[in-house]
Design a protein around this motif. Sequence first.
Motif, PDB file in Angstrom:
ATOM      1  N   SER A 151     -44.215  16.359 -62.373  1.00  0.00           N
ATOM      2  CA  SER A 151     -44.006  16.548 -63.808  1.00  0.00           C
ATOM      3  C   SER A 151     -42.765  15.803 -64.285  1.00  0.00           C
ATOM      4  CB  SER A 151     -43.902  18.031 -64.150  1.00  0.00           C
ATOM      5  OG  SER A 151     -42.801  18.622 -63.484  1.00  0.00           O
ATOM      6  N   SER A 152     -41.778  15.668 -63.406  1.00  0.00           N
ATOM      7  CA  SER A 152     -40.571  14.905 -63.741  1.00  0.00           C
ATOM      8  C   SER A 152     -39.792  14.611 -62.463  1.00  0.00           C
ATOM      9  CB  SER A 152     -39.681  15.679 -64.724  1.00  0.00           C
ATOM     10  OG  SER A 152     -39.148  16.840 -64.106  1.00  0.00           O
ATOM     11  N   MET A 153     -38.904  13.634 -62.561  1.00  0.00           N
ATOM     12  CA  MET A 153     -38.003  13.302 -61.455  1.00  0.00           C
ATOM     13  C   MET A 153     -36.607  13.113 -62.050  1.00  0.00           C
ATOM     14  SD  MET A 153     -40.089  10.602 -59.071  1.00  0.00           S
ATOM     15  CE  MET A 153     -41.328   9.901 -60.149  1.00  0.00           C
ATOM     16  N   THR A 154     -35.681  13.941 -61.615  1.00  0.00           N
ATOM     17  CA  THR A 154     -34.285  13.819 -62.009  1.00  0.00           C
ATOM     18  C   THR A 154     -33.529  13.458 -60.742  1.00  0.00           C
ATOM     19  OG1 THR A 154     -34.616  15.521 -63.698  1.00  0.00           O
ATOM     20  CG2 THR A 154     -32.329  15.004 -63.088  1.00  0.00           C
ATOM     21  N   LEU A 155     -33.118  12.195 -60.649  1.00  0.00           N
ATOM     22  CA  LEU A 155     -32.572  11.666 -59.407  1.00  0.00           C
ATOM     23  C   LEU A 155     -31.174  11.097 -59.620  1.00  0.00           C
ATOM     24  CD1 LEU A 155     -35.788   9.706 -58.354  1.00  0.00           C
ATOM     25  CD2 LEU A 155     -35.160  12.051 -57.747  1.00  0.00           C
ATOM     26  N   MET A 156     -30.270  11.424 -58.698  1.00  0.00           N
ATOM     27  CA  MET A 156     -28.929  10.864 -58.712  1.00  0.00           C
ATOM     28  C   MET A 156     -28.819   9.898 -57.539  1.00  0.00           C
ATOM     29  SD  MET A 156     -28.700  13.908 -60.410  1.00  0.00           S
ATOM     30  CE  MET A 156     -29.140  14.899 -59.064  1.00  0.00           C
ATOM     31  N   PHE A 157     -28.225   8.728 -57.832  1.00  0.00           N
ATOM     32  CA  PHE A 157     -28.026   7.695 -56.824  1.00  0.00           C
ATOM     33  C   PHE A 157     -26.552   7.338 -56.757  1.00  0.00           C
ATOM     34  CE2 PHE A 157     -32.212   7.001 -58.678  1.00  0.00           C
ATOM     35  CZ  PHE A 157     -33.025   6.881 -57.578  1.00  0.00           C
ATOM     36  N   GLN A 158     -26.096   6.903 -55.605  1.00  0.00           N
ATOM     37  CA  GLN A 158     -24.755   6.338 -55.528  1.00  0.00           C
ATOM     38  C   GLN A 158     -24.764   5.023 -56.300  1.00  0.00           C
ATOM     39  OE1 GLN A 158     -23.286   6.067 -51.512  1.00  0.00           O
ATOM     40  NE2 GLN A 158     -23.392   8.256 -51.201  1.00  0.00           N
ATOM     41  N   LYS A 159     -23.626   4.635 -56.816  1.00  0.00           N
ATOM     42  CA  LYS A 159     -23.532   3.450 -57.665  1.00  0.00           C
ATOM     43  C   LYS A 159     -24.112   2.213 -56.992  1.00  0.00           C
ATOM     44  CE  LYS A 159     -20.297   0.614 -60.322  1.00  0.00           C
ATOM     45  NZ  LYS A 159     -21.172  -0.512 -60.244  1.00  0.00           N
ATOM     46  N   GLU A 160     -23.832   2.025 -55.717  1.00  0.00           N
ATOM     47  CA  GLU A 160     -24.325   0.839 -55.009  1.00  0.00           C
ATOM     48  C   GLU A 160     -25.854   0.805 -54.978  1.00  0.00           C
ATOM     49  OE1 GLU A 160     -20.297   1.974 -53.668  1.00  0.00           O
ATOM     50  OE2 GLU A 160     -22.186   3.073 -53.710  1.00  0.00           O
ATOM     51  N   VAL A 161     -26.471   1.943 -54.830  1.00  0.00           N
ATOM     52  CA  VAL A 161     -27.932   2.021 -54.810  1.00  0.00           C
ATOM     53  C   VAL A 161     -28.478   1.740 -56.211  1.00  0.00           C
ATOM     54  CG1 VAL A 161     -29.927   3.526 -54.401  1.00  0.00           C
ATOM     55  CG2 VAL A 161     -27.957   3.609 -52.860  1.00  0.00           C
ATOM     56  N   ALA A 162     -27.864   2.339 -57.218  1.00  0.00           N
ATOM     57  CA  ALA A 162     -28.298   2.105 -58.598  1.00  0.00           C
ATOM     58  C   ALA A 162     -28.181   0.623 -58.954  1.00  0.00           C
ATOM     59  CB  ALA A 162     -27.480   2.956 -59.559  1.00  0.00           C
ATOM     60  N   ASP A 163     -27.108  -0.023 -58.518  1.00  0.00           N
ATOM     61  CA  ASP A 163     -26.940  -1.457 -58.779  1.00  0.00           C
ATOM     62  C   ASP A 163     -28.069  -2.262 -58.149  1.00  0.00           C
ATOM     63  OD1 ASP A 163     -24.629  -0.981 -60.216  1.00  0.00           O
ATOM     64  OD2 ASP A 163     -23.274  -1.518 -58.568  1.00  0.00           O
ATOM     65  N   ARG A 164     -28.494  -1.882 -56.947  1.00  0.00           N
ATOM     66  CA  ARG A 164     -29.604  -2.587 -56.286  1.00  0.00           C
ATOM     67  C   ARG A 164     -30.915  -2.354 -57.029  1.00  0.00           C
ATOM     68  NH1 ARG A 164     -30.412  -1.538 -50.267  1.00  0.00           N
ATOM     69  NH2 ARG A 164     -31.855  -3.251 -50.563  1.00  0.00           N
ATOM     70  N   ILE A 166     -31.412  -1.878 -60.227  1.00  0.00           N
ATOM     71  CA  ILE A 166     -31.496  -2.608 -61.503  1.00  0.00           C
ATOM     72  C   ILE A 166     -31.200  -4.107 -61.370  1.00  0.00           C
ATOM     73  CG2 ILE A 166     -30.971  -0.538 -62.846  1.00  0.00           C
ATOM     74  CD1 ILE A 166     -28.113  -1.687 -63.232  1.00  0.00           C
ATOM     75  N   ALA A 167     -30.906  -4.571 -60.155  1.00  0.00           N
ATOM     76  CA  ALA A 167     -30.590  -5.987 -59.952  1.00  0.00           C
ATOM     77  C   ALA A 167     -31.808  -6.868 -60.233  1.00  0.00           C
ATOM     78  CB  ALA A 167     -30.106  -6.212 -58.521  1.00  0.00           C
ATOM     79  N   LYS A 168     -31.536  -8.057 -60.712  1.00  0.00           N
ATOM     80  CA  LYS A 168     -32.595  -9.046 -60.925  1.00  0.00           C
ATOM     81  C   LYS A 168     -33.063  -9.551 -59.565  1.00  0.00           C
ATOM     82  CE  LYS A 168     -31.156 -10.572 -65.477  1.00  0.00           C
ATOM     83  NZ  LYS A 168     -31.723  -9.481 -66.156  1.00  0.00           N
ATOM     84  N   THR A 169     -34.352  -9.851 -59.457  1.00  0.00           N
ATOM     85  CA  THR A 169     -34.891 -10.355 -58.189  1.00  0.00           C
ATOM     86  C   THR A 169     -34.296 -11.716 -57.846  1.00  0.00           C
ATOM     87  OG1 THR A 169     -36.766 -11.314 -59.340  1.00  0.00           O
ATOM     88  CG2 THR A 169     -37.074  -9.106 -58.431  1.00  0.00           C
ATOM     89  N   HIS A 170     -34.251 -12.000 -56.567  1.00  0.00           N
ATOM     90  CA  HIS A 170     -33.760 -13.278 -56.045  1.00  0.00           C
ATOM     91  C   HIS A 170     -32.284 -13.518 -56.369  1.00  0.00           C
ATOM     92  CE1 HIS A 170     -37.880 -14.001 -55.027  1.00  0.00           C
ATOM     93  NE2 HIS A 170     -38.243 -13.950 -56.288  1.00  0.00           N
ATOM     94  N   THR A 171     -31.510 -12.430 -56.480  1.00  0.00           N
ATOM     95  CA  THR A 171     -30.064 -12.544 -56.664  1.00  0.00           C
ATOM     96  C   THR A 171     -29.381 -11.875 -55.495  1.00  0.00           C
ATOM     97  OG1 THR A 171     -29.856 -10.494 -57.920  1.00  0.00           O
ATOM     98  CG2 THR A 171     -30.273 -12.505 -59.196  1.00  0.00           C
ATOM     99  N   LYS A 172     -28.094 -12.129 -55.354  1.00  0.00           N
ATOM    100  CA  LYS A 172     -27.329 -11.537 -54.262  1.00  0.00           C
ATOM    101  C   LYS A 172     -27.362 -10.012 -54.289  1.00  0.00           C
ATOM    102  CE  LYS A 172     -22.742 -11.349 -54.118  1.00  0.00           C
ATOM    103  NZ  LYS A 172     -21.334 -11.734 -54.061  1.00  0.00           N
TER     104      LYS A 172
END
Length: 173
Positions: A151-164, A166-172
């Motif tokens: 019904s829903s997902m409320t998820l917390m991520f560490q900043k490094e994971v969140a950055d990965r 939302i990162a654009k593909t084929h970038t560092k």
Amino acid sequence: MIILPKKSCYGELPPLRETVRRHQINARRSLGQHFLFDLNITRRITKIPGSLSGKTIIEIGSGPGALTRSILETNAKLVIAIERDQRCIKALNELQSFYPDRLLVVEADALSLDITKLNKNNDRSAIIANLPYNIAIGLLIRWLKNRQKFSSMTLMFQKEVADRIIAKTHTKE
């Protein structure tokens, strides 16, 4: 309405920091752990998905139970806490003695567990989790593929994971 904890064979529900101290629980990097201890924050997190009344909530990486305690303060029908760290399992089992009909502790590695089979009520579960660093992306991908079952997902991520995420593909990143 807040449901207050009952007494159990352990007496009154001890403060979270006391439980952590007694079970010698400290975050282990090898397990990707990061614990939330501020119950004001965990209570705010439980408000994000809206009313939890009558719902089955699945929590991954419950740790010593801070977020679990806040979910149990709501009118959620059942909280399924999935944890693999034995130190935390002991703390969660104590918490379960206060909520025997509303907390189910599952000792398992979330990566090898099909959480869609845990809810025997045939309703769509909600996921609320402060995800361990090492498994966060793998779990997110699996759950998104099965999102119609939740019904829903409320998820917390560490900043490094969140950055990965939302990162654009084929970038560092």
